[in-house]
Enzyme design. Structure first.
Site, PDB file in Angstrom:
ATOM      1  NE  ARG A 133       0.727   1.202   2.536  1.00  0.00           N
ATOM      2  CZ  ARG A 133       0.921   1.153   1.218  1.00  0.00           C
ATOM      3  NH1 ARG A 133      -0.014   1.586   0.401  1.00  0.00           N
ATOM      4  NH2 ARG A 133       2.042   0.667   0.723  1.00  0.00           N
ATOM      5  CG  ASP A 164      13.851   8.339   2.632  1.00  0.00           C
ATOM      6  OD1 ASP A 164      13.213   7.858   1.673  1.00  0.00           O
ATOM      7  OD2 ASP A 164      13.984   7.735   3.709  1.00  0.00           O
ATOM      8  CB  SER A 195      10.154   8.959   3.606  1.00  0.00           C
ATOM      9  OG  SER A 195      11.131   9.896   3.227  1.00  0.00           O
TER      10      SER A 195
END
Length: 496
Positions: A191, A229, A176
């Site tokens: 990132r 998620d 996630s």
């Protein structure tokens, strides 16, 4: 000093113990304090700042819809609207054994999910704590750790006779963090977030890195899908309740996912997907209104939080609604009133002047304090900040907590309403699977979302119902793996 007898204690989510007090006398401790009338005058000022009218909410919903459309039309937009390459809803009849690995912010979770069809499943899982050092260590070493934990988990389940010795199980990998995907078993990390900083990972395909580690440790698992998620939550919630159309996370972060027609995603028109096919979209909607700040009602306190954050200008929506920031908004207001000489005169306030020292869990406790004297709030201020409070001040703090949390819930409703309105779900109604600590633990958060939806849509807003979501990073990830394996085995979009 008012005499005190320590009575009960409350354990916070962080594990800290908070004593609560009974008091025998009130307000005669000799310290200068704010009066009830003065506090009521201040409260009116904050009510004006933090109250969202239905009209303002509808304007935000329209702007939100435009942002969603823009993210579907073009790459590299503020709200990125990431196609997940999860095609269509689960049938509910998926069966078999699947592995799920979830690299979360604090734990690595490894699951064995047995899908039994009919919306039923069984799950066995283990959690492995991630140290702060591991989160900053070389990226490949981090994936080696994931592979070692998975191998230990599989070995113990083989010994227990749950997994056959030479069986290679399909695996869903929940990751996630923002990734760019051009197929379901591939994702380049854009990132790190959640405190990770592992070098040589950003700009790399995390599935390839994980597969390298699995091969190195001879782990009998085949990565078939990479999901986040929120997407997993959408799929798992629909598997259990087929009326689910949207999934949301309201916790330390915030996000949403829903199912979109491929024909309405212009930026992937070149892939040759049937326009009627459906693809799950990971909105990453915490970024709504970032940089330009044209649509959201930011107060000066929100601007302070943004400008002192590690990513100024970014994640504008998240900074108004996520659990990471609500306590800090309240703390900044309290500090302003201290500076103005309204609160805590003659008391040492250095503890409350520490950034992020006022946990959002405190707001939750303040709102749910059942006592007339607001003894829980006495406990919070005396135990954590060594500050004495009067009843008038405590009533003010509680009202302020409600204003900040209610605004967060009503803005959350605007996000849900944008998807509902865009997809035309209002008439038939739909279920929204919601997860995250704010939604599940903050008192009245869900009710305030529902109230907000009715303020936006009128009576028809009652057709949109939020429910506790199913486990997205475990069950959801496994179902996505099952769906993907079935789709590719059938030769449907095998390269996506």
């Amino acid at each position: 000093m008012a005499s005190r007898r320590g009575s009960t204690s409350v354990v916070l989510p962080s594990g800290q113990t908070l004593p609560s007090y009974t008091r025998s006398s009130e307000d005669d401790d000799g310290l200068p304090h704010a009066t009830k009338k003065k506090m009521a005058d201040h409260l009116r000022k904050y009510e004006a700042l933090f109250t969202l009218t239905p009209q303002r909410m509808r304007i935000i919903v329209e702007a939100f819809k435009e942002s969603l459309e823009l993210g579907l039309a073009k790459h590299e937009q503020v709200v990125p609207m990431i196609p997940t390459y999860v095609f269509g809803w689960p049938s509910g009849q998926e069966t078999g054994k699947y592995l799920a690995v979830d690299l979360g912010g604090t734990n690595l979770r490894v699951c064995l999910v047995s899908l039994e069809g009919g919306g039923k499943f069984e799950i066995t899982q283990s959690k492995y704590r991630l140290s702060e050092e591991q989160k900053q260590d070389e990226g490949q070493i981090l994936f080696d750790f994931c592979a070692e934990c998975l191998k230990a988990f599989i070995d113990s389940n083989v010994e227990a006779g749950i997994i056959d010795k030479d069986q290679i199980l399909p695996l869903g990998f929940t990751f996630s963090y923002p990734c760019s995907q051009d197929r379901i078993d591939h994702g380049v990390l854009i990132r790190w977030t959640k405190g990770f900083g592992a070098p040589n990972t950003e700009g790399h395909d995390v599935v390839a890195m994980f597969r390298t580690s699995l091969a190195k440790h001879s782990v009998q698992a085949q990565v078939v899908a990479l999901t986040c998620d929120t997407t997993g939550t959408l799929i798992a919630s629909h598997y259990v309740n087929p009326k689910t159309r949207i999934a949301c996370i309201f916790g330390t972060g915030c996000n949403a996912a829903y199912m979109e027609r491929a024909g309405d995603i212009p930026k992937i028109a070149n892939l040759g997907i049937d326009p009627e096919a459906e693809i799950a979209i990971n909105c990453e909607w915490g970024a709504f209104d970032s940089f330009e700040h044209e649509n959201l009602p930011r107060s000066k306190y929100d601007i302070i939080i943004d400008e002192t954050s590690n990513k100024p200008g970014e994640q504008a929506f998240e900074k108004l609604i996520s659990g990471r920031y609500l306590g800090e908004i309240l703390r900044i207001i309290i500090c302003e009133l201290i500076d103005e000489g309204v609160l805590f005169l003659g008391q040492n306030t250095y503890k409350i002047e520490i950034a992020y020292s006022f946990d959002t869990a405190f707001l939750s406790l303040m709102e749910s304090d059942p006592t007339d004297e607001l003894l829980m709030i006495i406990g919070i201020f005396s135990h954590f900040f060594a500050l004495e409070t009067t009843l008038a001040e405590r009533q003010f703090f509680r009202a302020l907590a409600k204003l900040v949390a209610r605004r967060a819930a009503r803005l959350s409703a605007c996000g849900i309403a944008a998807i509902v309105s865009k997809m035309g779900y209002l008439e038939e109604g739909c279920v929204v699977g919601a997860d995250g600590s704010l939604y599940k633990k903050y008192p009245m958060f869900a009710e305030r979302i529902h109230e907000g939806l009715q303020d936006i849509f009128g009576e028809k807003g009652r057709n949109i119902v939020t429910v506790d979501a199913e486990d997205g990073s475990g069950i959801g990830s496994a179902i996505v793996a099952a769906m993907t394996k079935a789709r590719r085995d059938a030769g449907i979009y095998p390269t996506l």
